[in-house]
Structures are given as C-alpha cells and as structure tokens.
Scaffold this motif. Structure first.
Motif, PDB file in Angstrom:
ATOM      1  N   LYS A 187       0.828  -1.208   0.000  1.00  0.00           N
ATOM      2  CA  LYS A 187       0.000   0.000   0.000  1.00  0.00           C
ATOM      3  C   LYS A 187       0.864   1.259   0.000  1.00  0.00           C
ATOM      4  O   LYS A 187       0.597   2.210  -0.727  1.00  0.00           O
ATOM      5  CB  LYS A 187      -0.914   0.023   1.231  1.00  0.00           C
ATOM      6  N   GLU A 221       2.551   1.612  -3.381  1.00  0.00           N
ATOM      7  CA  GLU A 221       1.570   2.054  -4.368  1.00  0.00           C
ATOM      8  C   GLU A 221       1.298   3.553  -4.206  1.00  0.00           C
ATOM      9  O   GLU A 221       1.299   4.304  -5.187  1.00  0.00           O
ATOM     10  CB  GLU A 221       0.260   1.276  -4.213  1.00  0.00           C
ATOM     11  N   TRP A 222       1.072   3.983  -2.959  1.00  0.00           N
ATOM     12  CA  TRP A 222       0.777   5.386  -2.727  1.00  0.00           C
ATOM     13  C   TRP A 222       1.944   6.273  -3.147  1.00  0.00           C
ATOM     14  O   TRP A 222       1.765   7.318  -3.764  1.00  0.00           O
ATOM     15  CB  TRP A 222       0.408   5.636  -1.271  1.00  0.00           C
ATOM     16  N   THR A 241     -10.851   4.722 -10.871  1.00  0.00           N
ATOM     17  CA  THR A 241     -10.147   3.931  -9.849  1.00  0.00           C
ATOM     18  C   THR A 241      -9.135   4.809  -9.130  1.00  0.00           C
ATOM     19  O   THR A 241      -9.038   4.798  -7.902  1.00  0.00           O
ATOM     20  CB  THR A 241      -9.432   2.720 -10.490  1.00  0.00           C
ATOM     21  N   LEU A 242      -8.380   5.587  -9.904  1.00  0.00           N
ATOM     22  CA  LEU A 242      -7.409   6.492  -9.310  1.00  0.00           C
ATOM     23  C   LEU A 242      -8.117   7.532  -8.442  1.00  0.00           C
ATOM     24  O   LEU A 242      -7.670   7.818  -7.326  1.00  0.00           O
ATOM     25  CB  LEU A 242      -6.576   7.192 -10.392  1.00  0.00           C
ATOM     26  N   ARG A 296     -10.888   7.256  -6.815  1.00  0.00           N
ATOM     27  CA  ARG A 296     -11.316   6.619  -5.560  1.00  0.00           C
ATOM     28  C   ARG A 296     -10.142   6.459  -4.602  1.00  0.00           C
ATOM     29  O   ARG A 296     -10.253   6.704  -3.410  1.00  0.00           O
ATOM     30  CB  ARG A 296     -11.966   5.264  -5.833  1.00  0.00           C
ATOM     31  N   LYS A 297      -8.992   6.056  -5.124  1.00  0.00           N
ATOM     32  CA  LYS A 297      -7.795   5.903  -4.278  1.00  0.00           C
ATOM     33  C   LYS A 297      -7.387   7.253  -3.680  1.00  0.00           C
ATOM     34  O   LYS A 297      -6.993   7.336  -2.523  1.00  0.00           O
ATOM     35  CB  LYS A 297      -6.634   5.307  -5.080  1.00  0.00           C
ATOM     36  N   LYS A 306      -9.535   8.310  -0.760  1.00  0.00           N
ATOM     37  CA  LYS A 306      -9.220   7.599   0.485  1.00  0.00           C
ATOM     38  C   LYS A 306      -8.017   8.209   1.172  1.00  0.00           C
ATOM     39  O   LYS A 306      -7.898   8.193   2.388  1.00  0.00           O
ATOM     40  CB  LYS A 306      -8.930   6.123   0.213  1.00  0.00           C
ATOM     41  N   GLN A 307      -7.074   8.732   0.410  1.00  0.00           N
ATOM     42  CA  GLN A 307      -5.857   9.313   0.976  1.00  0.00           C
ATOM     43  C   GLN A 307      -5.591  10.620   0.256  1.00  0.00           C
ATOM     44  O   GLN A 307      -4.951  10.649  -0.774  1.00  0.00           O
ATOM     45  CB  GLN A 307      -4.672   8.361   0.813  1.00  0.00           C
TER      46      GLN A 307
END
Length: 179
Positions: free
Chosen positions: A137, A140-141, A168-169, A171-172, A175-176
């Motif tokens: 994670k 990825e971040w 998708t990006l 949404r990610k 989240k952050q």
C-alpha cells in the motif's frame, strides 16, 4: 547568533507546507526566506547569506533539490543544509550529503526534527540498524504521488501513465488526500 546567523531559507514548492514551516521557524526566532525553485534560491543568495536551509528534494517545474543544495553549498560551505523529501532513497541521500547537505529527512518531518538535524554535525554510530519492510500500500501510494507530481497533478494523465482507470485512481485519491 546574530540575525544573519538565524536566517533560514526554505526551498519548498508546496505552499501550505512552506507556510507551516515558515510560521513554526519564525516562532522559534528565525528570520525566514522562501524559494520554490532554483532561480529563486539564486536570487535570494545574491542579496542574503542564510546560515540554514531546508530543501525539498523534488520541486515543481523540473528543478531538483539536489541542484539547490549544490548552489547553496557553493555559496557558503558553512551553511547548514537539511534535505527534506517524500521520495527518500539511499541514492539521493548519499548525493545530498556529497553535495553539502548536513542531514536528510524523510517526510513527514516537523520543525523539531529539522532543528535537531541542524545540530547534528557528526554521524551517530549508535543508530539502530533495522530491517524495515515497506508495505505494498505504501509503495503504491508513493508511486501514485510521484506520478501525480510528474504530471502536474493531472488525474487523467496520471491514470494513463499508471495503467489504471481514471475513476479507480480518483477513488484511491479520495481515500488518501493529496496535500
């Protein structure tokens, strides 16, 4: 220390982070200058002789914090330079030190961490050697954020370069949050 000794140059392209650092260091008695890229660093050096510098490794517009470290060290070898980065690597840490930085800190770092780094003139043989694995994670971040910075925070281009759907990006990123 006289006033010029307490002069700090912050080289940071993130406005909100730079403002936070500036306020914090001013409360500690520093006079603070700010630059967002190499040309501004050189302009400040033409008029001032800071005793301290905090330099972000990766700057907008393609400027490298390493080039800023080199310019600062060439201007005054006694200047205390701390490199601050969200893209920490052994290679860049080594280069930063070779170019004249005193210390290299991974973000997030606060004013206490930076000021402590100003005072560290020697290495520490007592530092704990740890094996730290990085989670998928986190990797990825870091890759997403690095690509975002490369594309000027263009979501569509970042998604294309990463080979993922734009939603998708998005949404990610929800989240952050990106600062």
């Amino acid at each position: 220390m006289d006033a010029e000794d307490r002069l700090l140059l912050i080289v940071e392209d993130d406005d909100s982070f730079a403002r936070t650092l500036i306020r914090s260091f001013e409360r500690r008695g520093y006079r603070v200058l700010r630059a967002a890229h190499l040309a501004e660093v050189q302009a400040h050096l033409a008029e001032h002789r800071p005793g301290f510098a905090v330099v972000d490794l990766k700057l907008a517009g393609g400027d490298s914090g390493l080039a800023c470290v080199q310019a600062l060290h060439a201007h005054d070898e006694s200047m205390v330079i701390v490199v601050l980065t969200g893209y920490a690597s052994i290679a860049t840490a080594v280069e930063a030190i070779k170019l004249g930085a005193r210390h290299y800190l991974a973000k997030p770092a606060n004013t206490d961490d930076i000021e402590a780094a100003f005072d560290k003139a020697e290495g520490d043989v007592e530092v704990e050697l740890t094996e730290r694995t990085t989670s998928i994670k986190t990797l990825e971040w870091e890759r997403i954020h690095e690509t975002l910075a490369e594309t000027g925070f263009n979501i569509s281009e970042t998604a294309r370069r990463l080979g993922m759907h734009r939603r998708t990006l998005a949404r990610k990123l929800e989240k952050q949050r990106v600062k």
